[in-house]
Design a protein around this motif. Structure first.
Motif, short mmCIF file in Angstrom:
data_model
loop_
_atom_site.label_atom_id
_atom_site.label_comp_id
_atom_site.label_asym_id
_atom_site.label_seq_id
_atom_site.Cartn_x
_atom_site.Cartn_y
_atom_site.Cartn_z
N LEU A 1 0.52 -1.21 -0.16
CA LEU A 1 -0.01 0.04 -0.27
C LEU A 1 0.82 0.78 0.17
CD1 LEU A 1 -2.62 1.18 0.14
CD2 LEU A 1 -3.25 1.08 3.11
N ARG A 2 2.27 0.86 0.56
CA ARG A 2 3.00 2.67 0.65
C ARG A 2 3.10 3.13 -0.69
NH1 ARG A 2 6.61 3.48 5.08
NH2 ARG A 2 5.62 2.17 6.97
N THR A 3 3.52 2.15 -2.11
CA THR A 3 3.61 2.40 -2.93
C THR A 3 2.70 2.65 -4.21
OG1 THR A 3 3.99 0.06 -3.34
CG2 THR A 3 6.22 1.19 -2.26
N LEU A 4 1.50 2.32 -3.57
CA LEU A 4 -0.29 2.59 -4.19
C LEU A 4 0.29 3.86 -4.87
CD1 LEU A 4 -2.59 2.02 -4.97
CD2 LEU A 4 -3.80 3.12 -3.02
N TRP A 5 0.56 5.38 -4.96
CA TRP A 5 0.26 6.28 -5.81
C TRP A 5 1.59 6.25 -7.15
CZ3 TRP A 5 -2.40 7.77 -1.68
CH2 TRP A 5 -3.58 9.12 -1.43
N VAL A 6 2.99 5.66 -6.99
CA VAL A 6 3.69 5.70 -8.18
C VAL A 6 3.48 5.01 -8.57
CG1 VAL A 6 5.48 6.67 -6.70
CG2 VAL A 6 5.27 4.37 -5.82
N ARG A 7 2.89 3.11 -8.42
CA ARG A 7 2.59 2.24 -8.90
C ARG A 7 1.25 3.14 -9.51
NH1 ARG A 7 0.12 -0.80 -6.57
NH2 ARG A 7 0.08 -0.57 -4.07
N PHE A 8 0.45 3.26 -9.37
CA PHE A 8 -1.33 3.65 -9.89
C PHE A 8 -0.66 4.29 -11.07
CE2 PHE A 8 -5.42 5.44 -10.99
CZ PHE A 8 -6.08 3.80 -11.10
N ALA A 9 0.23 5.55 -11.13
CA ALA A 9 0.82 6.85 -11.46
C ALA A 9 1.40 5.93 -12.68
CB ALA A 9 1.47 7.46 -10.94
N ARG A 10 2.64 5.03 -12.62
CA ARG A 10 2.77 4.85 -13.40
C ARG A 10 2.31 4.03 -15.15
NH1 ARG A 10 8.40 2.74 -14.63
NH2 ARG A 10 8.00 1.62 -16.63
N GLN A 11 1.01 2.60 -14.03
CA GLN A 11 0.59 1.99 -14.70
C GLN A 11 -0.53 2.42 -15.30
OE1 GLN A 11 -0.58 -0.02 -11.43
NE2 GLN A 11 0.08 -1.59 -11.86
N SER A 12 -0.99 3.08 -15.03
CA SER A 12 -2.33 4.58 -15.33
C SER A 12 -1.49 4.86 -17.10
CB SER A 12 -2.27 5.72 -14.47
OG SER A 12 -2.80 4.78 -13.69
N GLU A 13 -0.35 6.17 -16.33
CA GLU A 13 0.50 5.96 -17.83
C GLU A 13 0.03 4.92 -18.97
OE1 GLU A 13 5.37 8.62 -18.79
OE2 GLU A 13 4.45 7.71 -16.62
N THR A 14 1.57 4.27 -18.59
CA THR A 14 1.39 2.65 -19.47
C THR A 14 0.33 2.41 -20.31
OG1 THR A 14 3.73 2.82 -18.21
CG2 THR A 14 2.42 0.27 -20.23
N ASP B 1 -7.08 11.20 -11.03
CA ASP B 1 -5.44 10.74 -10.33
C ASP B 1 -5.19 9.94 -11.32
OD1 ASP B 1 -2.96 11.48 -9.48
OD2 ASP B 1 -3.40 11.45 -7.89
N GLY B 2 -6.17 9.35 -12.34
CA GLY B 2 -4.91 8.25 -13.07
C GLY B 2 -6.60 7.41 -13.78
N PHE B 3 -6.07 6.93 -14.89
CA PHE B 3 -7.48 5.98 -15.45
C PHE B 3 -7.07 4.70 -15.54
CE2 PHE B 3 -8.08 9.70 -18.10
CZ PHE B 3 -9.53 10.41 -17.41
N GLY B 4 -6.30 4.40 -14.25
CA GLY B 4 -5.93 2.76 -13.96
C GLY B 4 -5.06 2.14 -15.69
#
Length: 388
Positions: free
Chosen positions: A255-268, A305-308
């Motif tokens: 959970l601590r890395t939720l924001w960075v993971r979700f942002a990268r996955q949304s971008e990709t 903050d991103g579409f996933g």
């Protein structure tokens, strides 16, 4: 273990609080990572008062308490509960419906949740109406006075249809119903379902919340500490459907890395959806981040903050082409689940079975943290036979 003191600084963001698990420093050692507490029972002092927060771990232990605090903070909820799986969390909500209570749910939703509702209806415990996701007129017609529960999912798995949470809440509340939402595919870093009017939000924490494909867990968070939540709390306590201490610790780590993971996955995912749109082997690319998606405008309001990292592909060649695509990738792993750091692909219809409304030609894609260009090259080579 100490929790974050809001007096320490002015208005820290939810992102910062999550990264530090709400400043969960171990008071005994100063460790910046909370310890694992596998104990099942907890001591009392000489006055028979609890030393900590619990006497027995079936309701929750120290790890569960801390993780629930972080999740409640993320959702803007007064309280959250952890469950052994997303299905256990859903079952607790369904169990809270009174006998003969009326439930309205989506015709397209996680197939396990729908099967659970249909089983309860077949046994005569509830009455059930299903409506298409996002069809507010049909939802309003189905929500007759006295409806007890409205269950929605947005984005809806696996077409990623978007449901207007605020509009659904208005309809549900007008009928006197509780609005519960499966927001597994739109975690709280991007969608604040409770602030949009939902009464209960559910996550399969196995997915984005944990994000590493190594934990089975579920979460419920509530907008109010009301009678419904009291029923769910009793069910949670009596059934003991909680994750283990180690699983909870792993979930809090992820959970601590939720924001960075979700942002990268949304971008990709956006990169891949745009690149694959118009591909000659495809009938459609289903991704709410694309302006062409019918629910894009609502998704843009709700997913701030991103579409996933989830999208689906529909193949012109039908069932056989979908099967060949899912089995023809070299970097994507053909496996069930979503939201992990590894990219997965799946021909969904055979998994859900012949009664599923999922089209035969649909392939579900879950984007991980690999290089976007590598993932694109893999999909393109797997699509080449279908194109020919």
């Amino acid at each position: 273990m100490t929790s974050f003191d809001p007096k320490m600084m002015t208005s820290p963001s939810r992102e910062s609080l999550t990264a530090q698990a709400m400043h969960a420093i171990d008071a005994a050692t100063g460790a910046v990572i909370p310890p694992i507490h596998p104990a099942t029972t907890f001591a009392r002092d000489a006055d028979n008062q609890l030393i900590g927060e619990t006497d027995y771990r079936r309701p929750a232990g120290p790890n569960e308490f801390q993780a629930a605090r972080v999740l409640a903070m993320l959702e803007g909820a007064p309280e959250a509960k952890l469950f052994a799986s997303g299905m256990a969390a859903i079952a607790a909500v369904v169990e809270s419906v009174p006998t003969d209570g009326h439930v309205v749910a989506q015709s397209e939703m996680y197939y396990g949740a729908k099967a659970l509702l249909q089983r309860a209806a077949a046994k005569g415990r509830i009455t059930l109406d299903l409506v298409s996701p996002g069809d507010t007129a049909a939802l309003k017609a189905a929500c007759k006075p006295g409806t007890d529960l409205v269950w929605i999912e947005s984005p809806a798995n696996p077409s990623w249809a978007i449901v207007d949470i605020a509009a659904s809440a208005e309809i549900a509340h007008a009928a006197g119903a509780t609005l519960a939402i499966d927001s597994t595919c739109a975690p709280p870093c991007t969608t604040q379902a409770l602030s949009l009017g939902a009464d209960i939000v559910m996550h399969s924490a196995t997915k984005y919340i944990n994000g590493h494909s190594d934990v089975l867990a579920g979460v419920l968070a509530t907008r109010e500490l009301n009678d419904r939540w009291a029923k769910i709390t009793e069910i949670h306590t009596r059934t003991g459907a909680i994750p283990g201490a180690f699983e909870t610790w792993l979930m809090l780590r992820g959970l601590r890395t939720l924001w960075v993971r979700f942002a990268r996955q949304s971008e990709t995912a956006m990169f891949l959806a745009e690149k694959l749109s118009g591909h000659p082997a495809l009938d459609a690319v289903l991704y709410p981040g694309l302006p062409s998606h019918p629910g894009h405008a609502i998704a843009a309001r709700q997913m701030t903050d991103g579409f996933g990292g989830l999208f689906s592909l529909r193949l012109k060649g039908g069932y056989d082409a979908a099967r060949k695509l899912a089995s023809g990738t070299k970097l994507f792993i053909q496996a069930t689940s979503v939201g992990g750091v590894e990219s997965l692909i799946e021909h969904r219809k055979p998994i859900e079975g012949p009664a599923s409304p999922t089209p035969d030609d649909l392939v579900r894609v879950s984007v991980g943290l690999e290089r976007a260009e590598d993932l694109l090259a893999d999909l393109e080579q797997a699509l080449a036979p279908a194109q020919g």
